[in-house]
Scaffold this motif. Structure first.
Motif, mmCIF file in Angstrom:
data_model
loop_
_atom_site.group_PDB
_atom_site.id
_atom_site.type_symbol
_atom_site.label_atom_id
_atom_site.label_comp_id
_atom_site.label_asym_id
_atom_site.label_seq_id
_atom_site.Cartn_x
_atom_site.Cartn_y
_atom_site.Cartn_z
ATOM 1 N N GLU A 181 0.835 -1.210 0.000
ATOM 2 C CA GLU A 181 0.000 0.000 0.000
ATOM 3 C C GLU A 181 0.864 1.252 0.000
ATOM 4 O O GLU A 181 2.040 1.220 0.360
ATOM 5 N N GLN A 182 0.255 2.375 -0.419
ATOM 6 C CA GLN A 182 1.004 3.630 -0.581
ATOM 7 C C GLN A 182 0.592 4.661 0.460
ATOM 8 O O GLN A 182 -0.548 4.687 0.912
ATOM 9 N N ARG A 183 1.570 5.542 0.815
ATOM 10 C CA ARG A 183 1.217 6.749 1.571
ATOM 11 C C ARG A 183 0.459 7.684 0.624
ATOM 12 O O ARG A 183 0.518 7.519 -0.585
ATOM 13 N N TRP A 184 -0.181 8.708 1.187
ATOM 14 C CA TRP A 184 -0.958 9.590 0.306
ATOM 15 C C TRP A 184 -0.063 10.280 -0.711
ATOM 16 O O TRP A 184 -0.475 10.512 -1.845
ATOM 17 N N THR A 185 1.168 10.567 -0.320
ATOM 18 C CA THR A 185 2.066 11.270 -1.251
ATOM 19 C C THR A 185 2.364 10.389 -2.461
ATOM 20 O O THR A 185 2.316 10.847 -3.606
ATOM 21 N N THR A 186 2.666 9.114 -2.216
ATOM 22 C CA THR A 186 2.960 8.214 -3.331
ATOM 23 C C THR A 186 1.723 8.008 -4.192
ATOM 24 O O THR A 186 1.795 7.974 -5.425
ATOM 25 N N TYR A 187 0.582 7.881 -3.522
ATOM 26 C CA TYR A 187 -0.684 7.721 -4.248
ATOM 27 C C TYR A 187 -0.884 8.918 -5.182
ATOM 28 O O TYR A 187 -1.208 8.767 -6.362
ATOM 29 N N ALA A 188 -0.663 10.122 -4.649
ATOM 30 C CA ALA A 188 -0.851 11.336 -5.462
ATOM 31 C C ALA A 188 0.153 11.381 -6.606
ATOM 32 O O ALA A 188 -0.199 11.755 -7.737
ATOM 33 N N VAL A 189 1.401 10.996 -6.327
ATOM 34 C CA VAL A 189 2.398 10.983 -7.400
ATOM 35 C C VAL A 189 1.990 9.989 -8.483
ATOM 36 O O VAL A 189 2.126 10.265 -9.682
ATOM 37 N N SER A 190 1.440 8.852 -8.072
ATOM 38 C CA SER A 190 0.978 7.868 -9.062
ATOM 39 C C SER A 190 -0.110 8.462 -9.942
ATOM 40 O O SER A 190 -0.074 8.326 -11.171
ATOM 41 N N VAL A 191 -1.085 9.131 -9.321
ATOM 42 C CA VAL A 191 -2.179 9.746 -10.097
ATOM 43 C C VAL A 191 -1.609 10.756 -11.086
ATOM 44 O O VAL A 191 -1.953 10.753 -12.276
ATOM 45 N N LEU A 192 -0.714 11.626 -10.585
ATOM 46 C CA LEU A 192 -0.188 12.696 -11.444
ATOM 47 C C LEU A 192 0.703 12.132 -12.543
ATOM 48 O O LEU A 192 0.618 12.556 -13.703
#
Lengths: 543, 189
Positions: A56-67
Motif C-alpha cells: 500500500e502507498q502513503r498519500w504522497t505516493t498515491y498522489a504521485v501515481s495519479v499525477l
C-alpha cells in the motif's frame, strides 16, 4: 398523454431506476475494492506493469501515481492525436497542435470538452485506441481517488491509503469494462452503429448526395456515458441518431451516466460501516438532482421550443438528459444546450457550479460531496460550539485548509478565466452573440472546463489557440488541485485515531444533517456565482 | 519515486490500450454482428441493391417528397449539429418567421397552423423524424406534386409512424426517410 404528465412520469422513471440499482451496484463496488483476492487477469497486469499489488502507498505516493499516470496519458494521447495521419484508419482526419493538446487534456481529465468536430478531427483508430481508452481510465482514476479517501476515513492510525494501481485496475476490469460491454451490446441492439465502414457518399432517395459515416461508435458510446466522460463520436454527440437512435437508447444513456455516481454513496456507507452515512449523502445528492431535473423539465415543457432538439426525444427527455449530463460532469448532450430556454440554460450552469456533486462524476462526485460534508461539519461545529468531527475524525486546521483549497480552485478558475476571456479581443471574436446570452456562452465554457463537465453552449467557436490553451489550463487545475487536496486530506485522517461518539457528537447521518448539507452547497454556489448568473441567464430569462 | 511511477504508467497505458482500445472494440464489433444490419447503420437499399440512405438519418427532400425539419447542416452527413440560437433571441424569431413564410407559400392547400417541429432546426441536423401533425400537414402538397390520392399518402404516414416507447419515452414521430423510401416503392426488410 399530456406533455406535463409525460414529463413527471419521465423524471420519476429515472429516479425509480436509480433507487433500484444503487444498492446492488454500490454493494458490488464495495466488494471489488475491499476484496483481498487478485484475479488472474489482474495479476498478469501487475506483473506486466511491474508493481507490487500488496504494497500500500502513503498519500504522497498515491498522489504521485495519479499525477504521473495522468501526465503520461496526456503526452501519449497528444502524440497519438498529432500522429494519427501516419496510422491506418485515420480517414485523413487531423488536428492542429493546440486542438490536440486541448483534446488530450480534456479526455484525460474526464472533461471531454471538444473543440473539434468528431467527423472532421478524429479517425476511427484514434477514437478507439486513444479516446475510448481514456474514457475508461479517467473514470477509473476518479473512482480510485474517491475510494482512497473513503478508505482513509474508515481507517485509523495508518499511514497508508491503498494502492493506486490496484484501485485503478480493479475499477477498470471489474466494474467499468463488464458494464461497458453489456451497455455497448444493448446500444447496438437499439441501432447504434459499430463498424469499420469508411465514410461513403451515397445518392439519396430524392436524388441528392449524403455522406454516411461509420465507426466504432457503440463501444465508445457506452463508456462515454458510464464513465461520465461525454465526448461524442460525432459533433452532435448523443443527439446524433447514430449515437442515440430512439427513446430506449436515450433512457439507457441517461441511466448509464447517472448509475455509478448514484451508487457510490451506498459504497461509502458500507466502507465506513454505517449505511446511514451513505443514505445521508445519497439524499442530499438526490434532492439536488431531482430539484434541478424537475425545474429544467418544467422550463422546457412550458417553453415548448424544439429548436436544437430532436423530434424523437421531445422537450421533456431533452431536458432530463441536459440535467443529468450537467449534474454528473458527463457533458454529453442530446439537445443543443445553447438553444435551451434561458432559465434551463441557467439551471444547467448551476448544476455544474454546484461543483459536480448531484450526483457528480464517477468518483469525483463522491469526493466533491465529501468536501462539502467536511465544510458543513465545520460550519455546524462553529455554530453550535463543538469540535467539528466526521466519523470520529477531528476536522482541524489542516483538514479545513485542504477542503477550502479543493473548494475554491474551480470558482477561481471560472471567474478569472471568464473575466480574462471577456476582455480579450481574440476570444470575444469566438462568441456567436452579444449581450447576456453571449456572457452565458463564455461563462458556460469556463464553468464546463473547470468543473470537468465538457458540455458547451456550442455557438462559441472555441477552436482557437487562446481558448484551447486557457480552457486546457482550467481543466488541468480543476481536476488535479482538488485530487491532490483530497488525497492529502485522506492521508491526514487515516493517521488519526477515532474518537468514540458521545452525546455531544453531532450526527452526520440524519435527515437534518443532509438538509443542512444541501443548504450549505446552495449557499456556497449562490454566493460565488450569483452575480455572473444574474448578468447572464437570469437577465436573459427576465428580458 | 516519480520515475518509477512514470515507467509503471507507460507500461500500464500500453497494456490498457491493447485491452480497452483494441480488444474491447473488436469484441463489441464481433458481438454486434448478431444484430444484422443495425451495426452497419440500418441501411436502406433500393431494388438495384444500391444504398440510398440510413433509416436513422434524415435527408434533404424536394417538394414532391415529405420533408424533414430545418437542418443547420443541410443533412450533409459530413457535419452534424444545431443552429445554437437561443429561443429568446431575435435571430431565432426571424428564422422562425422566415421558415413559416416559406412553408406557407409552398403549402397553400395545407390545413391548420404550421407545427412547431417544422419551424425549428434539430439538434443533430440529421433528425429523420417529424411530428405526425407535420406529416399530415404536408399530405395535400405531396398529393398535388405527385398526382396521387391523399388517402393513400395518409396510410403511408401511418405505416411510417414510430410511437414513443412506453408512450412517454419521447414522442410519437414519423420517420421521413422511411416514409419517402416507401413512397419511392422501396420495400423494407
Amino acid at each position: 398523454m399530456t406533455p406535463a404528465l409525460a414529463g413527471v412520469l419521465s423524471v420519476l422513471c429515472v429516479v425509480v431506476i436509480l433507487v433500484v440499482i444503487h444498492v446492488p451496484l454500490g454493494s458490488w463496488i464495495h466488494r471489488v475494492f475491499t476484496s483481498e483476492h487478485h484475479t488472474r487477469a489482474e495479476r498478469a497486469v501487475y506483473r506486466l506493469v511491474g508493481v507490487d499489488p500488496d504494497g500500500e502507498q502513503r498519500w504522497t505516493t498515491y498522489a504521485v501515481s495519479v499525477l504521473a499516470f495522468s501526465g503520461a496519458s496526456i503526452l501519449l494521447l497528444f502524440g497519438f492525436l498529432l500522429g494519427q495521419g501516419f496510422l491506418p484508419w485515420s480517414q485523413g482526419r487531423s488536428m492542429n497542435v493546440d486542438t490536440a493538446l486541448n483534446t488530450a487534456v480534456s479526455f484525460v481529465t474526464n472533461t471531454n470538452w471538444q473543440s473539434y468536430a468528431g467527423e472532421a478531427g478524429t479517425g476511427y483508430l484514434v477514437q478507439a485506441a486513444g479516446l475510448t481508452v481514456q474514457n475508461f481510465l479517467s473514470a477509473a482514476v476518479g473512482l480510485a481517488v474517491a475510494i482512497a479517501v473513503v478508505r482513509a476515513l474508515a481507517r485509523q492510525d495508518s499511514d497508508r491509503i491503498g494502492n493506486f494501481w490496484v484501485d485503478v485496475t480493479r475499477g477498470t476490469l471489474r466494474i467499468l469494462l463488464p458494464l461497458a460491454v453489456l451497455a455497448a451490446v444493448a446500444l447496438v441492439a437499439g441501432g447504434v452503429v459499430q463498424n469499420l465502414i469508411e465514410p461513403t457518399t451515397i445518392t439519396t432517395i430524392g436524388g441528392g448526395q449524403q455522406v454516411l459515416q461509420g465507426g466504432l461508435v457503440a463501444s465508445q458510446e457506452s463508456i462515454k456515458e458510464l464513465g461520465t466522460n461525454g465526448g461524442g463520436f460525432f459533433n452532435a454527440n448523443s443527439a446524433h441518431p447514430f449515437e442515440n437512435p430512439n427513446g430506449w437508447t436515450n433512457l439507457l444513456e441517461v441511466v448509464l451516466l447517472l448509475a455509478i455516481s448514484s451508487a457510490l454513496p451506498y459504497t461509502y456507507g458500507l466502507m465506513v460501516k454505517d449505511r446511514r452515512q451513505g443514505f445521508a449523502l445519497a439524499g442530499a445528492m438526490g434532492v439536488l438532482m431531482v430539484g434541478a431535473m424537475a425545474l429544467l423539465t418544467w422550463s422546457e415543457v412550458a417553453g415548448g421550443s424544439l429548436e436544437g432538439k430532436e423530434q424523437r426525444f421531445g422537450t421533456a427527455w431533452s431536458a432530463i438528459f441536459a440535467s443529468a449530463t450537467t449534474g454528473t460532469s458527463t457533458g454529453a448532450v442530446s439537445a443543443m444546450h445553447e438553444s435551451l430556454q434561458p432559465l434551463s440554460g441557467g439551471v444547467a450552469l448551476l448544476n455544474m457550479m454546484l461543483g459536480e456533486l448531484s450526483p457528480g462524476g464517477v468518483g469525483t462526485g463522491l469526493y466533491s460531496m465529501l468536501v462539502m460534508v467536511v465544510l458543513t461539519v465545520f460550519i455546524a461545529g462553529l455554530m453550535v460550539g463543538r469540535t467539528p468531527e466526521l466519523l470520529g475524525k477531528t476536522i482541524g486546521r489542516r483538514e479545513v485548509t485542504l477542503v477550502s483549497l479543493a473548494l475554491l480552485i474551480t470558482p477561481t478558475l471560472v471567474l478569472v478565466g471568464t473575466g480574462i476571456a471577456l476582455v480579450n479581443p481574440v476570444s470575444l471574436d469566438a462568441m456567436s452573440t452579444a449581450g447576456p446570452h453571449g456572457l452565458s456562452e463564455m461563462l458556460y465554457a469556463f464553468t464546463s472546463a473547470a468543473n470537468n463537465n465538457g458540455s458547451a453552449f456550442a455557438g462559441l467557436s472555441a477552436d482557437q489557440p487562446f481558448l484551447n490553451l486557457a480552457l486546457a489550463t482550467c481543466m488541468l487545475l480543476g481536476r488535479f488541485v482538488p485530487i491532490v487536496a483530497v488525497l492529502a486530506f485522506a492521508g491526514g485522517v487515516a493517521r488519526q485515531g477515532r474518537r468514540p461518539a458521545t452525546a455531544g457528537t453531532m450526527p452526520t447521518s440524519t435527515a437534518s444533517f443532509a438538509g443542512f448539507l444541501v443548504v450549505i452547497i446552495l449557499i456556497v454556489a449562490g454566493l460565488t456565482y450569483f452575480p455572473s448568473l444574474a448578468l447572464g441567464s437570469i437577465a436573459e430569462a427576465l428580458s | 519515486m516519480v520515475w518509477r511511477q512514470l515507467l509503471a504508467s507507460l507500461r500500464f497505458l500500453v497494456v490498457m490500450t491493447v485491452l480497452l482500445g483494441l480488444a474491447y472494440p473488436a469484441a463489441v464489433t464481433l458481438a454486434a454482428q448478431a444484430f444484422g444490419s443495425r451495426a452497419a447503420g440500418s441501411l436502406l437499399t433500393d431494388a438495384d441493391g444500391r444504398v440510398v440512405g440510413s433509416a436513422l438519418l434524415g435527408q434533404a427532400f424536394g417538394p414532391e417528397w415529405f420533408q424533414g425539419r430545418p437542418s443547420a447542416s443541410a443533412y450533409s452527413g459530413e457535419t452534424s449539429g444545431g443552429t445554437n440560437l437561443s429561443p429568446a433571441s431575435s435571430d431565432q424569431a426571424d428564422a422562425r418567421a422566415q421558415r413559416k413564410a416559406d412553408l406557407v407559400a409552398a403549402n397553400p392547400e395545407a390545413i391548420g397552423p404550421v407545427p412547431e417541429d417544422a419551424l425549428t432546426a434539430s439538434a443533430s441536423g440529421l433528425d429523420p423524424h417529424i411530428s405526425v401533425a407535420y406529416a399530415l400537414w404536408q399530405v395535400p402538397r405531396v398529393a398535388r406534386e405527385r398526382g396521387v390520392d391523399a388517402g393513400a399518402l395518409r396510410n403511408l404516414v401511418a405505416a411510417a409512424t414510430e410511437p414513443a416507447p412506453l408512450d412517454f419515452l419521447g414522442q410519437d414521430s414519423v420517420n421521413v426517410t422511411r416514409l419517402n423510401f416507401s413512397l419511392a416503392g422501396g420495400v423494407q426488410r
